[in-house]
Design a protein around this motif. Structure first.
Motif, PDB file in Angstrom:
ATOM      1  N   GLN A 123      27.167  10.416  -9.213  1.00 31.03           N
ATOM      2  CA  GLN A 123      26.768   9.315  -8.363  1.00 31.03           C
ATOM      3  C   GLN A 123      25.361   8.872  -8.743  1.00 31.03           C
ATOM      4  O   GLN A 123      24.443   9.684  -8.860  1.00 31.03           O
ATOM      5  CB  GLN A 123      26.793   9.742  -6.887  1.00 31.03           C
ATOM      6  CG  GLN A 123      28.147  10.248  -6.441  1.00 31.03           C
ATOM      7  CD  GLN A 123      29.217   9.206  -6.607  1.00 31.03           C
ATOM      8  OE1 GLN A 123      29.159   8.151  -6.000  1.00 31.03           O
ATOM      9  NE2 GLN A 123      30.203   9.477  -7.446  1.00 31.03           N
ATOM     10  N   PRO A 124      25.182   7.563  -8.974  1.00 37.54           N
ATOM     11  CA  PRO A 124      23.847   7.087  -9.360  1.00 37.54           C
ATOM     12  C   PRO A 124      22.836   7.300  -8.247  1.00 37.54           C
ATOM     13  O   PRO A 124      23.179   7.216  -7.068  1.00 37.54           O
ATOM     14  CB  PRO A 124      24.081   5.585  -9.617  1.00 37.54           C
ATOM     15  CG  PRO A 124      25.281   5.246  -8.797  1.00 37.54           C
ATOM     16  CD  PRO A 124      26.145   6.481  -8.823  1.00 37.54           C
ATOM     17  N   SER A 125      21.610   7.580  -8.646  1.00 32.94           N
ATOM     18  CA  SER A 125      20.565   7.726  -7.641  1.00 32.94           C
ATOM     19  C   SER A 125      20.175   6.345  -7.142  1.00 32.94           C
ATOM     20  O   SER A 125      20.115   5.379  -7.900  1.00 32.94           O
ATOM     21  CB  SER A 125      19.346   8.431  -8.239  1.00 32.94           C
ATOM     22  OG  SER A 125      18.848   7.703  -9.344  1.00 32.94           O
ATOM     23  N   LEU A 126      19.938   6.234  -5.844  1.00 37.37           N
ATOM     24  CA  LEU A 126      19.624   4.958  -5.234  1.00 37.37           C
ATOM     25  C   LEU A 126      18.163   4.927  -4.799  1.00 37.37           C
ATOM     26  O   LEU A 126      17.640   5.897  -4.265  1.00 37.37           O
ATOM     27  CB  LEU A 126      20.524   4.713  -4.023  1.00 37.37           C
ATOM     28  CG  LEU A 126      22.027   4.667  -4.297  1.00 37.37           C
ATOM     29  CD1 LEU A 126      22.798   4.520  -2.994  1.00 37.37           C
ATOM     30  CD2 LEU A 126      22.377   3.543  -5.254  1.00 37.37           C
ATOM     31  N   THR A 127      17.518   3.810  -5.056  1.00 37.30           N
ATOM     32  CA  THR A 127      16.148   3.597  -4.613  1.00 37.30           C
ATOM     33  C   THR A 127      16.196   2.828  -3.295  1.00 37.30           C
ATOM     34  O   THR A 127      16.971   1.882  -3.150  1.00 37.30           O
ATOM     35  CB  THR A 127      15.361   2.780  -5.651  1.00 37.30           C
ATOM     36  OG1 THR A 127      15.364   3.480  -6.889  1.00 37.30           O
ATOM     37  CG2 THR A 127      13.928   2.557  -5.199  1.00 37.30           C
ATOM     38  N   HIS A 128      15.373   3.227  -2.350  1.00 39.12           N
ATOM     39  CA  HIS A 128      15.343   2.566  -1.046  1.00 39.12           C
ATOM     40  C   HIS A 128      14.156   1.621  -0.976  1.00 39.12           C
ATOM     41  O   HIS A 128      13.036   1.965  -1.340  1.00 39.12           O
ATOM     42  CB  HIS A 128      15.265   3.605   0.077  1.00 39.12           C
ATOM     43  CG  HIS A 128      16.519   4.404   0.228  1.00 39.12           C
ATOM     44  ND1 HIS A 128      17.480   4.119   1.171  1.00 39.12           N
ATOM     45  CD2 HIS A 128      16.988   5.465  -0.476  1.00 39.12           C
ATOM     46  CE1 HIS A 128      18.484   4.967   1.055  1.00 39.12           C
ATOM     47  NE2 HIS A 128      18.202   5.807   0.070  1.00 39.12           N
ATOM     48  N   ASN A 183      23.789   0.543 -12.207  1.00 39.43           N
ATOM     49  CA  ASN A 183      24.883  -0.427 -12.133  1.00 39.43           C
ATOM     50  C   ASN A 183      24.420  -1.803 -11.681  1.00 39.43           C
ATOM     51  O   ASN A 183      25.247  -2.694 -11.497  1.00 39.43           O
ATOM     52  CB  ASN A 183      25.972   0.096 -11.186  1.00 39.43           C
ATOM     53  CG  ASN A 183      26.604   1.363 -11.709  1.00 39.43           C
ATOM     54  OD1 ASN A 183      27.092   1.407 -12.832  1.00 39.43           O
ATOM     55  ND2 ASN A 183      26.593   2.410 -10.896  1.00 39.43           N
ATOM     56  N   GLN A 184      23.099  -1.962 -11.506  1.00 35.12           N
ATOM     57  CA  GLN A 184      22.519  -3.253 -11.138  1.00 35.12           C
ATOM     58  C   GLN A 184      23.155  -3.814  -9.858  1.00 35.12           C
ATOM     59  O   GLN A 184      23.623  -4.959  -9.817  1.00 35.12           O
ATOM     60  CB  GLN A 184      22.677  -4.250 -12.285  1.00 35.12           C
ATOM     61  CG  GLN A 184      21.891  -3.882 -13.530  1.00 35.12           C
ATOM     62  CD  GLN A 184      20.411  -4.209 -13.393  1.00 35.12           C
ATOM     63  OE1 GLN A 184      20.012  -5.358 -13.440  1.00 35.12           O
ATOM     64  NE2 GLN A 184      19.585  -3.194 -13.224  1.00 35.12           N
ATOM     65  N   GLN A 185      23.178  -2.970  -8.819  1.00 36.11           N
ATOM     66  CA  GLN A 185      23.749  -3.368  -7.539  1.00 36.11           C
ATOM     67  C   GLN A 185      22.723  -3.181  -6.435  1.00 36.11           C
ATOM     68  O   GLN A 185      21.866  -2.289  -6.510  1.00 36.11           O
ATOM     69  CB  GLN A 185      24.996  -2.539  -7.217  1.00 36.11           C
ATOM     70  CG  GLN A 185      26.176  -2.780  -8.160  1.00 36.11           C
ATOM     71  CD  GLN A 185      27.309  -1.811  -7.892  1.00 36.11           C
ATOM     72  OE1 GLN A 185      27.157  -0.609  -8.103  1.00 36.11           O
ATOM     73  NE2 GLN A 185      28.435  -2.324  -7.432  1.00 36.11           N
ATOM     74  N   PHE A 188      16.235  -8.894  -9.675  1.00 36.62           N
ATOM     75  CA  PHE A 188      15.876  -7.725 -10.474  1.00 36.62           C
ATOM     76  C   PHE A 188      14.617  -7.964 -11.304  1.00 36.62           C
ATOM     77  O   PHE A 188      13.920  -7.007 -11.646  1.00 36.62           O
ATOM     78  CB  PHE A 188      17.054  -7.278 -11.339  1.00 36.62           C
ATOM     79  CG  PHE A 188      17.991  -6.358 -10.597  1.00 36.62           C
ATOM     80  CD1 PHE A 188      17.698  -5.012 -10.460  1.00 36.62           C
ATOM     81  CD2 PHE A 188      19.128  -6.846  -9.998  1.00 36.62           C
ATOM     82  CE1 PHE A 188      18.531  -4.155  -9.753  1.00 36.62           C
ATOM     83  CE2 PHE A 188      19.982  -6.003  -9.286  1.00 36.62           C
ATOM     84  CZ  PHE A 188      19.680  -4.653  -9.160  1.00 36.62           C
ATOM     85  N   TYR A 189      14.305  -9.210 -11.626  1.00 29.28           N
ATOM     86  CA  TYR A 189      13.031  -9.499 -12.298  1.00 29.28           C
ATOM     87  C   TYR A 189      11.875  -9.212 -11.340  1.00 29.28           C
ATOM     88  O   TYR A 189      10.881  -8.581 -11.716  1.00 29.28           O
ATOM     89  CB  TYR A 189      13.000 -10.949 -12.766  1.00 29.28           C
ATOM     90  CG  TYR A 189      11.794 -11.307 -13.601  1.00 29.28           C
ATOM     91  CD1 TYR A 189      11.384 -10.499 -14.669  1.00 29.28           C
ATOM     92  CD2 TYR A 189      11.053 -12.452 -13.339  1.00 29.28           C
ATOM     93  CE1 TYR A 189      10.270 -10.829 -15.436  1.00 29.28           C
ATOM     94  CE2 TYR A 189       9.941 -12.800 -14.099  1.00 29.28           C
ATOM     95  CZ  TYR A 189       9.558 -11.970 -15.145  1.00 29.28           C
ATOM     96  OH  TYR A 189       8.461 -12.297 -15.911  1.00 29.28           O
ATOM     97  N   LEU A 190      12.030  -9.645 -10.090  1.00 27.80           N
ATOM     98  CA  LEU A 190      11.023  -9.327  -9.078  1.00 27.80           C
ATOM     99  C   LEU A 190      10.953  -7.820  -8.839  1.00 27.80           C
ATOM    100  O   LEU A 190       9.867  -7.244  -8.717  1.00 27.80           O
ATOM    101  CB  LEU A 190      11.348 -10.049  -7.768  1.00 27.80           C
ATOM    102  CG  LEU A 190      11.150 -11.566  -7.740  1.00 27.80           C
ATOM    103  CD1 LEU A 190      11.848 -12.169  -6.528  1.00 27.80           C
ATOM    104  CD2 LEU A 190       9.667 -11.930  -7.751  1.00 27.80           C
TER     105      LEU A 190
END
Length: 239
Positions: free
Chosen positions: A136-141, A151-153, A172-174
């Motif tokens: 499972q990808p790690s998620l940033t809060h 996964n760029q979500q 995603f640029y920001l």
């Protein structure tokens, strides 16, 4: 039959889904039992038709595939898959050229019948570890958002935020420049030059407004610096 388990390791949480395509019931049950007991999610299909239905409706990380099946050839079936998972062939065919052919088109392993279940399990686990299947990808809060950079979500709670392609690139640029002020000229150059699309000043204004609407609730996440530009705040500001 579906059995679901979750394996917790020092590296994180893994939920690996394995489809067994095997028409010999005793063999299929033995494989499914040892995989389920180890904690993997398993599907079983007796025919290629059943396998295709599962692949179209379920996420599968690894395919354990017999070659000689009632409704066709497993190798031909695998070659025709548009987005195949990792594949291990399991077959009584011990022909050198057949085995070589499966590796040449991208299979990860070939196990010849008869085999011992612990050996099959060890080889399956080696593939899972090598390709980090099910990790499972790690998620940033960020405030109420969860961001999956791999996964760029972007998620609001458990619901994915659906961006248009331009909105996605802008967010995603920001995000990749979080805390930094980006001028309108920088944003326009990035959105246009990097993707060959014409984005004018009005389009940028509209796109920023839409991104804000999608990501902000009772918080300010994109700050406007009048006469300068915009920045994504590392800490949300309450409205």
């Amino acid at each position: 039959m579906l059995q679901k388990r979750t394996i917790t390791t020092k590296g994180g949480i893994f939920i690996v889904s394995i489809l067994i395509v095997e028409d010999e019931k005793a063999i299929a049950e033995g494989i499914q039992l040892i995989l389920n007991n180890t904690g993997y999610t398993t599907w079983h299909a007796e025919t290629l038709r059943m396998a295709n239905q599962i692949l179209q409706t379920q996420h599968v990380d690894l395919l354990l595939l017999d070659i000689s099946l009632p409704d066709g050839n497993g190798i031909t079936f695998a070659k025709n898959l548009n987005h195949p998972p990792k594949i291990v062939f399991i077959s009584a065919i011990d022909d050198e050229q057949t085995i070589v052919d499966t590796f040449q088109f991208g299979s990860d392993d070939y196990i010849t019948k008869p085999f011992r279940l612990p050996i099959l399990l060890a080889r399956v686990q080696a593939i899972i570890k090598r390709h980090r299947l099910g990790e499972q990808p790690s998620l940033t809060h960020l405030a109420h958002l969860k961001i999956d950079e791999v996964n760029q979500q972007v998620f609001n709670g458990n619901k994915e935020i659906l961006f248009t392609p331009t909105e996605h690139r802008l967010f995603f640029y920001l995000y990749h420049n979080i805390g930094q002020i980006l001028t309108r000229e920088q944003l326009l150059a990035y959105l246009w030059d990097n993707h060959g699309e014409f984005v004018n000043d009005n389009t940028l204004t509209v796109t920023l407004r839409r991104v804000r609407h999608k990501i902000e609730q009772d918080t300010v996440l994109i700050e406007t610096k009048r006469g300068i530009g915009y920045r994504l705040l590392p800490n949300e500001v309450k409205i």
